[in-house]
Design a protein around this motif. Structure first.
Motif, PDB file in Angstrom:
ATOM      1  N   TYR A  48       0.840  -1.196   0.000  1.00 35.13           N
ATOM      2  CA  TYR A  48       0.000   0.000   0.000  1.00 35.13           C
ATOM      3  C   TYR A  48       0.878   1.250   0.000  1.00 35.13           C
ATOM      4  N   TRP A  49       1.888   1.238   0.857  1.00 37.10           N
ATOM      5  CA  TRP A  49       2.785   2.389   0.961  1.00 37.10           C
ATOM      6  C   TRP A  49       3.526   2.628  -0.347  1.00 37.10           C
ATOM      7  N   ALA A  50       4.017   1.544  -0.963  1.00 32.19           N
ATOM      8  CA  ALA A  50       4.859   1.687  -2.147  1.00 32.19           C
ATOM      9  C   ALA A  50       4.070   1.989  -3.411  1.00 32.19           C
ATOM     10  N   THR A  51       2.798   1.579  -3.468  1.00 33.56           N
ATOM     11  CA  THR A  51       2.057   1.747  -4.716  1.00 33.56           C
ATOM     12  C   THR A  51       0.956   2.798  -4.656  1.00 33.56           C
ATOM     13  N   ILE A  52       0.407   3.065  -3.505  1.00 35.65           N
ATOM     14  CA  ILE A  52      -0.716   3.999  -3.428  1.00 35.65           C
ATOM     15  C   ILE A  52      -0.328   5.272  -2.695  1.00 35.65           C
ATOM     16  N   ARG A  53       0.263   5.128  -1.527  1.00 37.94           N
ATOM     17  CA  ARG A  53       0.572   6.299  -0.714  1.00 37.94           C
ATOM     18  C   ARG A  53       1.706   7.130  -1.310  1.00 37.94           C
ATOM     19  N   GLU A  54       2.692   6.498  -1.846  1.00 38.27           N
ATOM     20  CA  GLU A  54       3.848   7.178  -2.435  1.00 38.27           C
ATOM     21  C   GLU A  54       3.971   6.755  -3.898  1.00 38.27           C
ATOM     22  N   PRO A  55       3.043   7.170  -4.772  1.00 38.14           N
ATOM     23  CA  PRO A  55       2.994   6.584  -6.115  1.00 38.14           C
ATOM     24  C   PRO A  55       4.242   6.783  -6.962  1.00 38.14           C
ATOM     25  N   LEU A  56       4.738   7.961  -7.110  1.00 38.82           N
ATOM     26  CA  LEU A  56       5.930   8.160  -7.935  1.00 38.82           C
ATOM     27  C   LEU A  56       7.092   8.711  -7.132  1.00 38.82           C
ATOM     28  N   HIS A  57       6.809   9.237  -5.982  1.00 39.77           N
ATOM     29  CA  HIS A  57       7.864   9.795  -5.143  1.00 39.77           C
ATOM     30  C   HIS A  57       8.537   8.666  -4.381  1.00 39.77           C
ATOM     31  N   ASN A  58       9.838   8.671  -4.346  1.00 37.29           N
ATOM     32  CA  ASN A  58      10.605   7.686  -3.584  1.00 37.29           C
ATOM     33  C   ASN A  58      10.429   6.260  -4.090  1.00 37.29           C
ATOM     34  N   GLY A  59      10.527   6.074  -5.385  1.00 33.63           N
ATOM     35  CA  GLY A  59      10.602   4.721  -5.904  1.00 33.63           C
ATOM     36  C   GLY A  59       9.342   4.161  -6.506  1.00 33.63           C
ATOM     37  N   GLY A  60       8.437   4.981  -6.963  1.00 34.63           N
ATOM     38  CA  GLY A  60       7.227   4.463  -7.581  1.00 34.63           C
ATOM     39  C   GLY A  60       7.471   3.814  -8.924  1.00 34.63           C
ATOM     40  N   MET A  61       8.618   4.075  -9.528  1.00 33.53           N
ATOM     41  CA  MET A  61       8.958   3.465 -10.814  1.00 33.53           C
ATOM     42  C   MET A  61       9.627   2.101 -10.647  1.00 33.53           C
ATOM     43  N   ILE A  62       9.837   1.660  -9.416  1.00 38.36           N
ATOM     44  CA  ILE A  62      10.536   0.396  -9.176  1.00 38.36           C
ATOM     45  C   ILE A  62       9.825  -0.783  -9.844  1.00 38.36           C
ATOM     46  N   PRO A  63       8.490  -0.914  -9.811  1.00 35.75           N
ATOM     47  CA  PRO A  63       7.874  -2.063 -10.489  1.00 35.75           C
ATOM     48  C   PRO A  63       8.185  -2.106 -11.991  1.00 35.75           C
ATOM     49  N   ILE A  64       8.196  -0.963 -12.645  1.00 35.52           N
ATOM     50  CA  ILE A  64       8.521  -0.941 -14.073  1.00 35.52           C
ATOM     51  C   ILE A  64       9.984  -1.311 -14.279  1.00 35.52           C
ATOM     52  N   MET A  65      10.854  -0.802 -13.405  1.00 35.88           N
ATOM     53  CA  MET A  65      12.274  -1.143 -13.521  1.00 35.88           C
ATOM     54  C   MET A  65      12.499  -2.636 -13.311  1.00 35.88           C
ATOM     55  N   LEU A  91      10.379  -5.018 -14.024  1.00 37.42           N
ATOM     56  CA  LEU A  91       9.946  -5.699 -15.250  1.00 37.42           C
ATOM     57  C   LEU A  91      10.996  -5.601 -16.349  1.00 37.42           C
ATOM     58  N   VAL A  92      11.616  -4.450 -16.478  1.00 40.75           N
ATOM     59  CA  VAL A  92      12.662  -4.287 -17.493  1.00 40.75           C
ATOM     60  C   VAL A  92      13.858  -5.172 -17.170  1.00 40.75           C
ATOM     61  N   ILE A  93      14.257  -5.222 -15.907  1.00 36.19           N
ATOM     62  CA  ILE A  93      15.400  -6.051 -15.518  1.00 36.19           C
ATOM     63  C   ILE A  93      15.081  -7.529 -15.723  1.00 36.19           C
ATOM     64  N   LEU A  94      13.871  -7.953 -15.351  1.00 32.45           N
ATOM     65  CA  LEU A  94      13.493  -9.356 -15.561  1.00 32.45           C
ATOM     66  C   LEU A  94      13.443  -9.698 -17.048  1.00 32.45           C
ATOM     67  N   GLY A  95      12.937  -8.784 -17.851  1.00 34.24           N
ATOM     68  CA  GLY A  95      12.913  -9.006 -19.289  1.00 34.24           C
ATOM     69  C   GLY A  95      14.303  -9.093 -19.875  1.00 34.24           C
ATOM     70  N   ALA A  96      15.201  -8.260 -19.388  1.00 30.22           N
ATOM     71  CA  ALA A  96      16.585  -8.306 -19.862  1.00 30.22           C
ATOM     72  C   ALA A  96      17.246  -9.609 -19.440  1.00 30.22           C
ATOM     73  N   ALA A  97      16.921 -10.087 -18.246  1.00 30.39           N
ATOM     74  CA  ALA A  97      17.496 -11.352 -17.781  1.00 30.39           C
ATOM     75  C   ALA A  97      16.953 -12.531 -18.582  1.00 30.39           C
ATOM     76  N   ILE A 129       8.856  -4.914 -23.146  1.00 31.67           N
ATOM     77  CA  ILE A 129       8.713  -3.481 -22.856  1.00 31.67           C
ATOM     78  C   ILE A 129       9.792  -2.700 -23.594  1.00 31.67           C
ATOM     79  N   ALA A 130      11.018  -3.187 -23.528  1.00 33.07           N
ATOM     80  CA  ALA A 130      12.104  -2.486 -24.226  1.00 33.07           C
ATOM     81  C   ALA A 130      11.924  -2.570 -25.731  1.00 33.07           C
ATOM     82  N   LYS A 131      11.436  -3.691 -26.205  1.00 29.14           N
ATOM     83  CA  LYS A 131      11.314  -3.878 -27.653  1.00 29.14           C
ATOM     84  C   LYS A 131      10.197  -3.027 -28.251  1.00 29.14           C
ATOM     85  N   TYR A 132       9.041  -3.006 -27.613  1.00 31.31           N
ATOM     86  CA  TYR A 132       7.883  -2.340 -28.213  1.00 31.31           C
ATOM     87  C   TYR A 132       7.631  -0.933 -27.679  1.00 31.31           C
ATOM     88  N   VAL A 133       8.107  -0.617 -26.489  1.00 37.55           N
ATOM     89  CA  VAL A 133       7.856   0.703 -25.927  1.00 37.55           C
ATOM     90  C   VAL A 133       9.087   1.592 -26.053  1.00 37.55           C
TER      91      VAL A 133
END
Length: 140
Positions: A43-60, A62-68, A74-78
């Motif tokens: 709740y804290w990481a996704t709703i209370r602090e949406p983009l401030h202090n690490g809200g982009m971590i879930p997207i990052m 996904l990119v790291i898992l895709g690269a692995a 995401i990297a290919k099409y976006v």
């Protein structure tokens, strides 16, 4: 020192209990407490602090898992799409000229709402012109 904004999860007693054997009732309580803490953190990481202090971590992640995995959709099409490649080419000019562009828009005779609408277009235009006619000739 940069972790001061993460909520505190887990006391010393809870951490000491991790390494010892527990009765089933204790294990159920510990599991419930852990689940509550995970829910609280999510709740804290996704709703209370949406983009401030690490809200982009879930997207990052996904990119790291895709690269692995070898191929990242995401990297290919976006990130390899023409608009993103354009933004990548002018990114240095955007970085350098963001305050100059904002000062120019801020000193115009616009309302604050109009300034917020005009700034992205003005910033992209100024960054493109600077990238095309200043940065690119020096790189060639």
């Amino acid at each position: 020192f940069f972790m001061h904004w993460i909520p505190a999860f887990g006391s010393n007693a809870e951490l000491d209990a991790v390494g010892r054997r527990m009765l089933p009732e204790e294990a159920n309580k510990a599991n419930d407490a852990l689940a509550a803490k995970v829910r609280s953190f999510l709740y804290w990481a996704t709703i209370r602090e949406p983009l401030h202090n690490g809200g982009m971590i879930p997207i990052m992640v996904l990119v790291i898992l895709g690269a692995a995995a070898g191929e990242d959709p995401i990297a290919k099409y976006v990130f390899m799409s023409p608009p993103m490649r354009f933004l990548g080419r002018i990114s240095y000019a955007q970085y350098i000229l963001q305050h100059v562009t904002w000062d120019w828009v801020d000193h115009s005779m616009l309302t604050p709402r109009q300034k917020m609408c005009v700034f992205p277009a003005a910033h992209l235009s100024v960054a493109y012109v600077a990238s095309r006619f200043v940065e690119r000739p020096f790189n060639e």
